[in-house]
Write a protein that holds these residues in place. Structure first.
Motif, PDB file in Angstrom:
ATOM      1  N   PHE A   1       0.875  -1.057  -0.165  1.00  0.00           N
ATOM      2  CA  PHE A   1       0.179  -0.076   0.078  1.00  0.00           C
ATOM      3  C   PHE A   1       0.655   1.420   0.174  1.00  0.00           C
ATOM      4  O   PHE A   1       0.472   2.785  -0.608  1.00  0.00           O
ATOM      5  CB  PHE A   1      -0.758  -0.118   0.969  1.00  0.00           C
ATOM      6  N   ILE A   2       1.943   1.269   1.154  1.00  0.00           N
ATOM      7  CA  ILE A   2       2.583   2.152   0.955  1.00  0.00           C
ATOM      8  C   ILE A   2       3.594   2.030   0.641  1.00  0.00           C
ATOM      9  O   ILE A   2       4.654   3.396  -0.032  1.00  0.00           O
ATOM     10  CB  ILE A   2       2.640   2.800   2.495  1.00  0.00           C
ATOM     11  N   ILE A   3       4.644   0.934   0.680  1.00  0.00           N
ATOM     12  CA  ILE A   3       5.889   0.907   0.307  1.00  0.00           C
ATOM     13  C   ILE A   3       5.725  -0.679   0.103  1.00  0.00           C
ATOM     14  O   ILE A   3       5.169  -0.990  -0.116  1.00  0.00           O
ATOM     15  CB  ILE A   3       7.250   0.894   1.138  1.00  0.00           C
ATOM     16  N   LYS A   4       6.233  -0.038  -1.588  1.00  0.00           N
ATOM     17  CA  LYS A   4       6.319  -1.489  -2.351  1.00  0.00           C
ATOM     18  C   LYS A   4       7.279  -2.548  -2.043  1.00  0.00           C
ATOM     19  O   LYS A   4       8.684  -2.846  -2.540  1.00  0.00           O
ATOM     20  CB  LYS A   4       6.536  -1.738  -4.297  1.00  0.00           C
ATOM     21  N   ASP A   5       7.658  -2.998  -0.741  1.00  0.00           N
ATOM     22  CA  ASP A   5       8.267  -3.859  -0.356  1.00  0.00           C
ATOM     23  C   ASP A   5       8.024  -5.266  -0.122  1.00  0.00           C
ATOM     24  O   ASP A   5       8.758  -6.002   0.297  1.00  0.00           O
ATOM     25  CB  ASP A   5       8.498  -3.871   1.279  1.00  0.00           C
ATOM     26  N   TRP A   6       6.717  -5.927  -0.640  1.00  0.00           N
ATOM     27  CA  TRP A   6       6.639  -6.993  -0.082  1.00  0.00           C
ATOM     28  C   TRP A   6       5.651  -7.994  -1.624  1.00  0.00           C
ATOM     29  O   TRP A   6       5.674  -8.004  -2.408  1.00  0.00           O
ATOM     30  CB  TRP A   6       4.626  -6.747   0.111  1.00  0.00           C
ATOM     31  N   PRO A   7       7.329  -9.220  -1.712  1.00  0.00           N
ATOM     32  CA  PRO A   7       7.927 -10.031  -2.721  1.00  0.00           C
ATOM     33  C   PRO A   7       6.499 -10.946  -3.171  1.00  0.00           C
ATOM     34  O   PRO A   7       5.888 -11.588  -1.910  1.00  0.00           O
ATOM     35  CB  PRO A   7       8.084 -10.510  -2.576  1.00  0.00           C
TER      36      PRO A   7
ATOM     37  N   LEU B   1       0.492  -1.752   6.305  1.00  0.00           N
ATOM     38  CA  LEU B   1      -0.233  -0.400   7.242  1.00  0.00           C
ATOM     39  C   LEU B   1       0.719   0.701   8.552  1.00  0.00           C
ATOM     40  O   LEU B   1       0.234   0.959   8.762  1.00  0.00           O
ATOM     41  CB  LEU B   1      -1.518  -0.242   7.024  1.00  0.00           C
ATOM     42  N   GLY B   2       1.855   0.375   8.368  1.00  0.00           N
ATOM     43  CA  GLY B   2       2.769  -0.143   9.427  1.00  0.00           C
ATOM     44  C   GLY B   2       2.756   1.369   9.654  1.00  0.00           C
ATOM     45  O   GLY B   2       2.542   1.914  10.781  1.00  0.00           O
ATOM     46  N   PRO B   3       3.396   2.043   9.194  1.00  0.00           N
ATOM     47  CA  PRO B   3       3.884   3.696   9.634  1.00  0.00           C
ATOM     48  C   PRO B   3       2.323   4.263   9.942  1.00  0.00           C
ATOM     49  O   PRO B   3       2.158   4.684  10.596  1.00  0.00           O
ATOM     50  CB  PRO B   3       3.793   3.987   7.958  1.00  0.00           C
ATOM     51  N   PRO B   4       1.003   4.085   8.989  1.00  0.00           N
ATOM     52  CA  PRO B   4      -0.217   5.284   9.110  1.00  0.00           C
ATOM     53  C   PRO B   4      -0.625   4.517  11.123  1.00  0.00           C
ATOM     54  O   PRO B   4      -0.950   4.496  11.817  1.00  0.00           O
ATOM     55  CB  PRO B   4      -1.271   4.732   8.288  1.00  0.00           C
ATOM     56  N   VAL B   5      -0.873   3.108  11.058  1.00  0.00           N
ATOM     57  CA  VAL B   5      -0.607   2.179  12.542  1.00  0.00           C
ATOM     58  C   VAL B   5      -0.019   2.960  13.525  1.00  0.00           C
ATOM     59  O   VAL B   5      -0.668   3.487  14.606  1.00  0.00           O
ATOM     60  CB  VAL B   5      -0.658   0.767  12.484  1.00  0.00           C
ATOM     61  N   LEU B   6       1.278   2.828  13.104  1.00  0.00           N
ATOM     62  CA  LEU B   6       2.098   3.911  14.156  1.00  0.00           C
ATOM     63  C   LEU B   6       1.401   5.802  14.167  1.00  0.00           C
ATOM     64  O   LEU B   6       1.783   5.742  15.486  1.00  0.00           O
ATOM     65  CB  LEU B   6       3.583   3.808  14.143  1.00  0.00           C
ATOM     66  N   GLN B   7       1.605   6.105  13.405  1.00  0.00           N
ATOM     67  CA  GLN B   7       0.895   7.548  13.664  1.00  0.00           C
ATOM     68  C   GLN B   7      -0.615   8.611  13.975  1.00  0.00           C
ATOM     69  O   GLN B   7       0.064   8.383  15.132  1.00  0.00           O
ATOM     70  CB  GLN B   7       0.478   7.895  12.046  1.00  0.00           C
TER      71      GLN B   7
ATOM     72  N   ALA C   1       2.672  -6.889  10.595  1.00  0.00           N
ATOM     73  CA  ALA C   1       1.585  -6.431  11.347  1.00  0.00           C
ATOM     74  C   ALA C   1       1.102  -4.524  10.720  1.00  0.00           C
ATOM     75  O   ALA C   1       1.497  -4.484   9.969  1.00  0.00           O
ATOM     76  CB  ALA C   1       2.062  -5.860  12.475  1.00  0.00           C
ATOM     77  N   GLY C   2      -0.176  -4.938  10.811  1.00  0.00           N
ATOM     78  CA  GLY C   2      -0.765  -3.934  10.187  1.00  0.00           C
ATOM     79  C   GLY C   2      -1.516  -3.790  10.583  1.00  0.00           C
ATOM     80  O   GLY C   2      -1.929  -3.083  11.327  1.00  0.00           O
ATOM     81  N   ALA C   3      -2.843  -2.646   9.420  1.00  0.00           N
ATOM     82  CA  ALA C   3      -4.467  -2.659  10.367  1.00  0.00           C
ATOM     83  C   ALA C   3      -4.833  -3.610  11.114  1.00  0.00           C
ATOM     84  O   ALA C   3      -5.355  -5.149  10.631  1.00  0.00           O
ATOM     85  CB  ALA C   3      -5.525  -2.336   8.956  1.00  0.00           C
ATOM     86  N   PHE C   4      -5.392  -3.848  11.933  1.00  0.00           N
ATOM     87  CA  PHE C   4      -6.729  -3.885  13.131  1.00  0.00           C
ATOM     88  C   PHE C   4      -7.461  -3.910  14.294  1.00  0.00           C
ATOM     89  O   PHE C   4      -7.337  -2.504  14.537  1.00  0.00           O
ATOM     90  CB  PHE C   4      -5.301  -4.953  13.944  1.00  0.00           C
ATOM     91  N   ARG C   5      -8.544  -3.605  14.167  1.00  0.00           N
ATOM     92  CA  ARG C   5      -9.688  -3.150  14.361  1.00  0.00           C
ATOM     93  C   ARG C   5      -8.424  -2.409  16.432  1.00  0.00           C
ATOM     94  O   ARG C   5      -8.468  -2.944  16.824  1.00  0.00           O
ATOM     95  CB  ARG C   5     -10.667  -3.747  15.516  1.00  0.00           C
ATOM     96  N   GLY C   6      -8.677  -1.049  15.500  1.00  0.00           N
ATOM     97  CA  GLY C   6      -8.414  -0.092  16.612  1.00  0.00           C
ATOM     98  C   GLY C   6      -6.861   1.237  15.988  1.00  0.00           C
ATOM     99  O   GLY C   6      -6.496   2.047  16.412  1.00  0.00           O
ATOM    100  N   PHE C   7      -6.605   0.133  15.273  1.00  0.00           N
ATOM    101  CA  PHE C   7      -5.255   0.301  14.402  1.00  0.00           C
ATOM    102  C   PHE C   7      -4.589   1.636  15.068  1.00  0.00           C
ATOM    103  O   PHE C   7      -4.257   2.558  14.529  1.00  0.00           O
ATOM    104  CB  PHE C   7      -5.804   1.795  13.254  1.00  0.00           C
ATOM    105  N   GLY C   8      -3.916   0.916  16.174  1.00  0.00           N
ATOM    106  CA  GLY C   8      -2.720   1.585  16.965  1.00  0.00           C
ATOM    107  C   GLY C   8      -3.096   1.642  18.272  1.00  0.00           C
ATOM    108  O   GLY C   8      -2.231   2.244  18.835  1.00  0.00           O
ATOM    109  N   VAL C   9      -4.824   2.483  18.346  1.00  0.00           N
ATOM    110  CA  VAL C   9      -4.802   2.632  19.433  1.00  0.00           C
ATOM    111  C   VAL C   9      -5.311   1.688  20.645  1.00  0.00           C
ATOM    112  O   VAL C   9      -5.268   2.330  21.562  1.00  0.00           O
ATOM    113  CB  VAL C   9      -6.276   3.949  19.132  1.00  0.00           C
TER     114      VAL C   9
END
Ligand code: FES
Ligand code: FES
Length: 852
Positions: A236-242, A468-474, A503-511
């Motif tokens: 989604f954010i960085i094309k790093d997943w083969p 979606l790690g960076p927005p989760v952290l944000q 790790a990525g999106a999960f209900r609550g998104f880091g909150v």
């Protein structure tokens, strides 16, 4: 030779077979679902004579001569009773568990037509529901029992419109098992896909030899990295997943795909994986963020192991803390957890030669799926059509590509339809999880208990890929101040690659993680300031016009204080009680483009609502029906909502960030208003074929914008939950007061909150996702998910205070229900035994001994 009586028909079998496979694959009795294949979820429940049993662990030999009943075999009267009762009670969300639940209910009601509440709970203990929190399912079974006893008539449902609890528009087909999930689709001569996963979380792939697998009878294609025609990396954010790891590359986690197989049967495809030879050089995995950040750590990705950093700095937190009357500093640890949606990932790709491909999916955005598949195939949008079938739960775990791209590659190669469904073991291995976080939080207050400052350091283990790690952290950083006025804030978050599952999106998104830290600190600060935990929250709670930790000014709809007042009495009158409050954004925010879209078409005298907004169990189709009905005055029967389809429905963005009710709801209202204009002059018949496009874009400012009074999110929801423990230290009751703006459908909102609380209780008390050197060891049955008999009483109080016209005032509710539960439970245990707990799941509770 075996003979089974299935729904009244005699079925002779020459060979012994798995009962679930036979029912689904041969007899096409697809109300019987496959949620785990390991006897742990109950989705495959059937009646064997008069007993509810799990078909996945039975064979023809074991049930030879017995009578098997599936939902399809129920009498019409029973079907109608269950269909009405489950819809009426709001007992259906994603619907994947529902047919199994009904079979367990039937087994009970056939023996005991008038069961007590406890007997109903016990009867469905073997059936996991990840969506509802069981409460409405139990109510539905009691209601069905009344109808079947002849004590109640099936009633007509309430009208549609805002504020009414109309039953879900898709309830009946989910309840009766006729609604189609991807794995329920059978196409003549379709192939089955299977994926070879990495043997080690970190290893150099030296050579991949697929020759023996290719030669295997029944195998039609074996693909490796060199067979990917377009871009081999996605994200989604960085094309790093083969898409597939190539020879010469390192694996990054054990869910990495190394080779794909398409074959004429599922068994042949899976057996062929064992024939693929991969030479690995095993390397030491980096299994903690600390290890990954050390100077000597090898790089998991070429840019290094620090994926992203978020900083928020307002005022002078260091100085303010130094001058504070009281300061609390603690270190918190929260675990990886698994979504455990009930439907494992599945995709069916159907090729059309040079014309392209259609992919049937169960995901959170058909457009994101399409974009990923387009780039991997190197094809334009007009050649890739993605259509959603029913989605059996997601909770954030179906945002990333998991099977869609692999099924597409195999279908293009073989030019035959290919279905790829993950086993539960693979599902657990592959999709991104909730981030494990390490948090250090200092909270200061003055002598009156008013917050002076916070300093927070958050380290999130984001696993192998960015997802979606960076927005989760944000979101973790923007929400660690809680629903309070925080005049000084110094917040730093690091998102770190490791060789653990992504790790990525999960209900609550880091909150949920940061709420646990924020709220636990609030309790301890209250002690120091010598005021009650309720009082410290009330004194600091945001009010309209007050600045949040990020600088955004709380809007006029802000009702955190109202949620606190709603639980005050229950908090003050119970001896062993805990409390926590929460804030959660609605929409992507922080300047990211965010648009909901709806197209309304008048077709065959009815109104057809078209949008790509995914219904993952939350009920967006019902919400849109209500919005259009309210706006146009048309009854629900004259409104239909189409399935997400990239060729037919406009892009409404991903089902994430609790955004669809507000964003797509508002888009539907706008489209409906255009229709209303025409309806003043013409009948629907005269408007046949006309289209109306509605669109709503949330305008927001980036984080740390230099703008005065920045708007980082278009709306926030608030909640306070109170947890009461019984004498044995078990959770007896949860009272949840939620500021939801406006309840479009109160029963559906309650269902979201009850289900969110069940998930939050699991997070607080029992859910674990153990990793051994980066390798998950959990099975579905050991995840620690809450069962019906674990659930306490839940009281939901809805606070509706929003006068905004956007989507009739609705704000997000999907995520926040899960957010304050864990700290509220922790707060209750502190009252119970005097111990503060700083990690999840909470230690020293009766739930630890339960296992699952
Ligand atoms: S599929 Fe049989 S118990 Fe889960
Ligand atoms: S409705 Fe029960 S798992 Fe979704």
């Amino acid at each position: 030779m075996f003979t089974l009586d299935i729904n009244g028909t005699t079925c002779p079998l020459k060979e012994d077979v798995n009962l679930l496979d036979f029912l689904r694959d041969e007899l096409k009795l697809t109300s019987v679902k496959n949620g785990c294949s390991e006897g742990a979820c109950g989705a495959c429940t059937v009646l064997v004579d008069d007993k509810a049993m799990r078909a996945c662990v039975l064979t023809a030999a074991k049930v030879d001569g017995r009578k098997i009943t599936t939902l399809e075999g129920l009498a019409d009267r029973e079907k109608e009773a269950y269909a009405w009762a489950f819809a009426e009670a709001g007992a259906v969300q994603c619907g994947f568990c529902t047919p199994g639940m009904i079979i367990s209910a039937k087994a009970l009601l056939d023996k005991n037509p008038d069961p007590q509440a406890g007997e109903i709970k016990k009867a469905i203990r073997g059936n996991i529901c990840r969506c509802t929190g069981y409460i409405k399912i139990e109510q539905a079974i009691a209601l069905a029992a009344k109808v079947l006893r002849g004590e109640m008539q099936i009633r007509a449902s309430v009208r549609a419109g805002i504020g009414t609890s109309m039953p879900r528009v898709d309830a009946r087909e989910k309840i009766l098992g006729t609604g189609q999930y991807v794995d329920d689709i059978h196409i003549k001569d379709m192939l089955y896909g299977a994926v070879l996963r990495a043997k080690y979380p970190r290893a150099l792939v030296k050579r991949i030899d697929v020759s023996a697998a290719r030669a295997c009878p029944g195998v039609e294609a074996v693909l490796t990295a060199e067979d990917v025609p377009g871009e081999r990396y996605w994200g989604f954010i960085i094309k790093d997943w083969p898409v597939l790891v190539a020879a010469g590359e390192e694996t990054r986690y054990v869910g990495d795909a190394v080779a794909l197989v398409a074959a004429r049967s599922r068994k042949i495809a899976r057996d062929a994986l064992a024939l693929i030879k991969v030479d690995y050089e095993e390397l030491e995995p980096l299994t903690t963020a600390g290890l990954a950040l050390s100077n000597s750590a090898p790089r998991i990705h070429s840019k290094g192991n620090l994926l992203s950093t978020t900083r928020i700095n307002r005022g002078n937190a260091v100085e303010a803390l130094a001058k504070s009357a009281h300061v609390v500093t603690n270190h918190y640890v929260t675990p990886v957890t698994e979504h455990a949606f009930m439907e494992p990932e599945s995709a069916l790709a159907v090729p059309h030669g040079d014309d392209g491909i259609t992919v049937y999916v169960a995901s959170q955005s058909v457009y994101e799926d399409r974009n990923g598949i387009m780039s991997i195939l190197g094809w334009p949008a007009e050649k890739v059509r993605v259509i959603s079938r029913r989605v059996g739960g997601a909770f954030g775990g179906k945002e990333d590509l998991s099977v869609q791209h692999h099924a597409a590659l195999l279908a293009v190669k073989t030019q035959k339809p290919v279905k790829l469904t993950l086993t539960r073991r693979e599902s657990i291995l592959v999709h991104p999880k909730r981030h494990a976080m390490d948090l250090e939080l200092s909270t200061g207050c003055d002598g009156d208990g008013r917050i002076t400052a916070i300093i927070a350091r958050i380290v999130a283990d984001t696993g192998a890929y960015a997802s979606l790690g960076p927005p989760v952290l944000q979101r973790a950083c923007t929400h660690i101040g809680g629903p309070y006025h925080v005049p000084n804030a110094d917040i730093t978050g690091l998102c770190v690659y490791t060789n653990n599952p992504p790790a990525g999106a999960f209900r609550g998104f880091g909150v949920p993680q940061v709420c646990f830290a924020c709220e636990t600190n609030m309790d301890l600060l209250a002690e120091k300031a010598d005021i009650s935990p309720w009082e410290i929250r009330y004194r600091n709670a945001l009010e309209p016009g007050i600045a949040m930790a990020t600088g955004q000014i709380a809007g006029p709809d802000t009702a955190i204080k109202e949620t606190l007042l709603a639980v005050k009495e229950i908090y003050q009158t119970n001896p062993v009680v805990g409390i926590a409050s929460a804030i959660k954004n609605t929409g992507l925010g922080v300047g990211v483009p965010d648009t909901g879209r709806v197209k309304i078409e008048v077709r065959n005298g009815k109104v057809l609502v078209l949008t790509s907004a995914a219904c993952v169990g939350q009920g967006v189709a019902t919400i849109l029906t209500q919005v259009v009905s309210e706006t146009t005055g048309l009854p629900a029967e004259e409104i239909e909502v189409g399935a997400p389809d990239t060729f037919l429905t406009p892009d409404a963005g991903t089902t994430t960030a609790s955004r669809q009710t507000l964003f797509t709801g508002e888009a539907a209202r706008r489209a409906a208003l255009l229709l209303v204009e025409d309806m003043r002059r013409f009948s629907l018949t005269q408007l046949e074929g006309k289209e109306y496009l509605g669109e709503y874009t949330g305008e927001t400012d980036p984080l740390n914008s230099a703008k005065r009074d920045p708007v980082n999110h278009v709306a926030f929801s608030y909640a306070t939950q109170v947890v009461v423990l019984d004498d044995q230290g078990r959770v007896k009751r949860v009272t949840a007061a939620h500021d939801i703006g406006r309840a479009i459908n109160p029963r559906a909102v309650e269902g979201q909150i009850e289900g969110g609380i069940a998930m939050g209780l699991g997070y607080a008390l029992r859910e674990k996702f153990p990793l051994e050197k980066g390798v998950p060891t959990a099975r579905f049955g050991t995840l620690g998910l809450f069962r019906s008999t674990d659930m306490p009483e839940v009281e939901v109080i809805l606070i509706e205070k929003n006068s905004s016209s956007l989507a009739y005032g609705a704000k997000g509710v999907g995520e926040i229900a899960t957010v304050p539960t864990a700290p509220a439970v922790g707060s209750a245990y502190r009252r119970y035994d005097g111990k503060a707990r700083f990690s999840l799941p909470l230690a020293d509770t009766p739930y630890q001994k339960d296992g699952s």
